[in-house]
Motif scaffolding. Structure first.
Motif, PDB file in Angstrom:
ATOM      1  N   ALA A 327       0.828  -1.210   0.000  1.00 39.18           N
ATOM      2  CA  ALA A 327       0.000   0.000   0.000  1.00 39.18           C
ATOM      3  C   ALA A 327       0.863   1.261   0.000  1.00 39.18           C
ATOM      4  O   ALA A 327       0.531   2.261  -0.642  1.00 39.18           O
ATOM      5  CB  ALA A 327      -0.934  -0.009   1.208  1.00 39.18           C
ATOM      6  N   MET A 328       1.974   1.221   0.727  1.00 38.50           N
ATOM      7  CA  MET A 328       2.850   2.388   0.785  1.00 38.50           C
ATOM      8  C   MET A 328       3.483   2.659  -0.575  1.00 38.50           C
ATOM      9  O   MET A 328       3.582   3.810  -1.013  1.00 38.50           O
ATOM     10  CB  MET A 328       3.915   2.191   1.863  1.00 38.50           C
ATOM     11  N   LYS A 329       3.888   1.628  -1.271  1.00 42.72           N
ATOM     12  CA  LYS A 329       4.467   1.799  -2.606  1.00 42.72           C
ATOM     13  C   LYS A 329       3.411   2.319  -3.589  1.00 42.72           C
ATOM     14  O   LYS A 329       3.708   3.178  -4.429  1.00 42.72           O
ATOM     15  CB  LYS A 329       5.060   0.477  -3.098  1.00 42.72           C
ATOM     16  N   ALA A 330       2.197   1.821  -3.464  1.00 42.28           N
ATOM     17  CA  ALA A 330       1.115   2.309  -4.329  1.00 42.28           C
ATOM     18  C   ALA A 330       0.882   3.799  -4.100  1.00 42.28           C
ATOM     19  O   ALA A 330       0.694   4.576  -5.041  1.00 42.28           O
ATOM     20  CB  ALA A 330      -0.161   1.519  -4.066  1.00 42.28           C
ATOM     21  N   GLY A 331       0.923   4.226  -2.842  1.00 44.53           N
ATOM     22  CA  GLY A 331       0.734   5.630  -2.513  1.00 44.53           C
ATOM     23  C   GLY A 331       1.858   6.506  -3.034  1.00 44.53           C
ATOM     24  O   GLY A 331       1.624   7.631  -3.494  1.00 44.53           O
ATOM     25  N   LEU A 332       3.082   6.012  -2.975  1.00 46.23           N
ATOM     26  CA  LEU A 332       4.219   6.771  -3.498  1.00 46.23           C
ATOM     27  C   LEU A 332       4.098   6.950  -5.014  1.00 46.23           C
ATOM     28  O   LEU A 332       4.479   8.001  -5.555  1.00 46.23           O
ATOM     29  CB  LEU A 332       5.529   6.059  -3.148  1.00 46.23           C
TER      30      LEU A 332
END
Length: 445
Positions: A327-332
């Protein structure tokens, strides 16, 4: 027992004395003080109250019927099951490591265009909360849209045993709750419970782009299986994704038809959520025109890529409802698109509940962040420090990487960032990043 057994009830109140109404049946809650519950019963007397043995009813107004039981929770379930049997709506269920709430909101928005639907609210998505949704059902409700979460094995299975969904979707299988369950492979096993819990002849949707979803087994499933995806070939195929200031537009190819859709949020991961929602809605008999309208007008949950206006032309993106590496990579990736020619700043905090995957997960995000061309990478929290360290090791400019362990110092720094910056926030719930976002939104500490 006391009272008139012929009175008609219009609703059930599960231990919330501030929300009492005269036509309700109130159920005692052991998690609230009896004094507060009694005060509520006295100020707004309901039709009836269910009390355990040992609780005195002498101070409760005589207009309130009293039902004495040995087990209040069991009594709640008896009423919930009875109400469920009276209505029997079609049931759709969504689970996954990320995107459950968003997908549920999308399907609900679609269904509400023309039908009556009861749905999961406020991330209250485990077995404990299921009776509250069953008790909200009333004659004429056609759909029950459930987000199924879990923090332990057998939670999703228990929900399915009660409602036996006829449509199900697994948004993805990621790292969320890996620490509690004992590894990512056990997260796969927990999500498998939805597939195994669908009724015979049900319709299932799986993510063709998610590697771990391929570990889910449909061998024993007796129903129809469809896939949704962007990168890989799928039954519901998304493509041609285009960003705007308000959201993303994308093409969908399914059932031999191609259409253009819009959602008021960003990210390929949210397009995948929309593809799952399209599948669920189609399985429930909803037409494409209504699906397009529902997706375009969906009201998404707070703190999921929530855009907030900051001071000095800054845009704050609050994505801090929870966090795992995927999820963090998707947000970045979303930050890279949204910032474009503006300074893009990522504020990343600790990711909890990863267990033995904790260090590797934070490093994975650090390597990814180093490739995002960020104006600044800011980390906050002991575990998150590893994100910055790894980004530096991957070649990120040291002048662009900062770490803070003090909230006030972090706020001071963020208030000094360039005007017009896009600042993205992501961390696990325990870090309460919304307090930082709110301070910035109000321009003060």
């Amino acid at each position: 027992m006391r009272g008139d057994g012929s009175r008609i009830l219009r609703g059930a109140n599960l231990g919330k004395p501030r929300r009492l109404a005269k036509n309700q049946i109130y159920f005692y809650s052991k998690s609230r003080s009896w004094d507060k519950q009694l005060a509520g019963l006295q100020s707004t007397p309901p039709a009836a109250a269910v009390l355990p043995e040992g609780i005195s009813w002498s101070s409760i107004p005589k207009s309130v019927a009293i039902v004495r039981v040995s087990d209040v929770n069991q009594a709640i379930w008896r009423l919930a099951n009875w109400n469920w049997r009276q209505v029997r709506p079609q049931v759709a269920a969504v689970t996954g490591s990320a995107g459950k709430s968003t997908t549920t909101s999308m399907v609900t928005s679609i269904l509400k265009r023309s039908r009556r639907v009861v749905h999961t609210q406020g991330n209250l998505n485990t077995f404990t909360y299921l009776p509250s949704y069953l008790l909200r059902l009333s004659p004429g409700d056609e759909f029950l849209m459930l987000e199924m979460g879990m923090k332990s094995f057998n939670n999703i299975a228990r929900q399915c045993r009660v409602v036996r969904p006829e449509v199900g979707a697994v948004t993805n299988v990621g790292e969320a709750h890996a620490g509690q369950l004992g590894g990512v492979h056990r997260v796969v096993k927990a999500k498998q419970e939805l597939i195994d819990g669908l009724r015979p002849g049900a319709t299932l949707y799986l993510n063709a782009d998610c590697l771990r979803s391929k570990q889910l087994s449909t061998r024993r499933f007796r129903g129809s299986v469809y896939t949704f995806g962007i990168r890989n070939s799928a039954d519901i195929q998304g493509s041609n994704i285009q960003y705007s200031t308000n959201g993303v537009s994308f093409d969908v190819m399914t059932e031999g038809k191609r259409g253009r859709f819009f959602i008021p949020t960003w990210g390929d991961h949210n397009v995948l959520n929309a593809l799952a929602a399209i599948g669920i809605a189609r399985a429930l008999g909803i037409g494409f025109h209504q699906i397009r309208d529902g997706l375009a007008k969906v009201k998404l949950p707070r703190m999921r890529l929530q855009r907030i206006r900051g001071s000095h032309g800054r845009t704050l993106i609050n994505d801090a409802w929870n966090a795992n590496p995927s999820a963090m990579k998707a947000g970045l990736s979303v930050l890279r698109y949204l910032s474009s020619k503006r300074p893009g700043i990522a504020v990343l905090g600790d990711m909890m509940e990863l267990g033995g995957y904790t260090r590797a997960g934070h490093r994975e995000v650090g390597r990814f962040a180093a490739r995002m061309n960020l104006h600044q990478l800011i980390t906050y929290g002991q575990k998150a420090r590893e994100i910055g360290r790894t980004a530096l090791a991957a070649g990120m400019d040291p002048h662009r990487v900062r770490h803070f362990s003090n909230r006030e110092a972090l706020l001071r720094h963020l208030l000094s960032t360039p005007s017009g910056s896009v600042i993205y926030f992501k961390a696990s719930r325990k870090q309460k990043f919304e307090k930082i976002v709110n301070s910035l939104a109000h321009g003060s500490r």
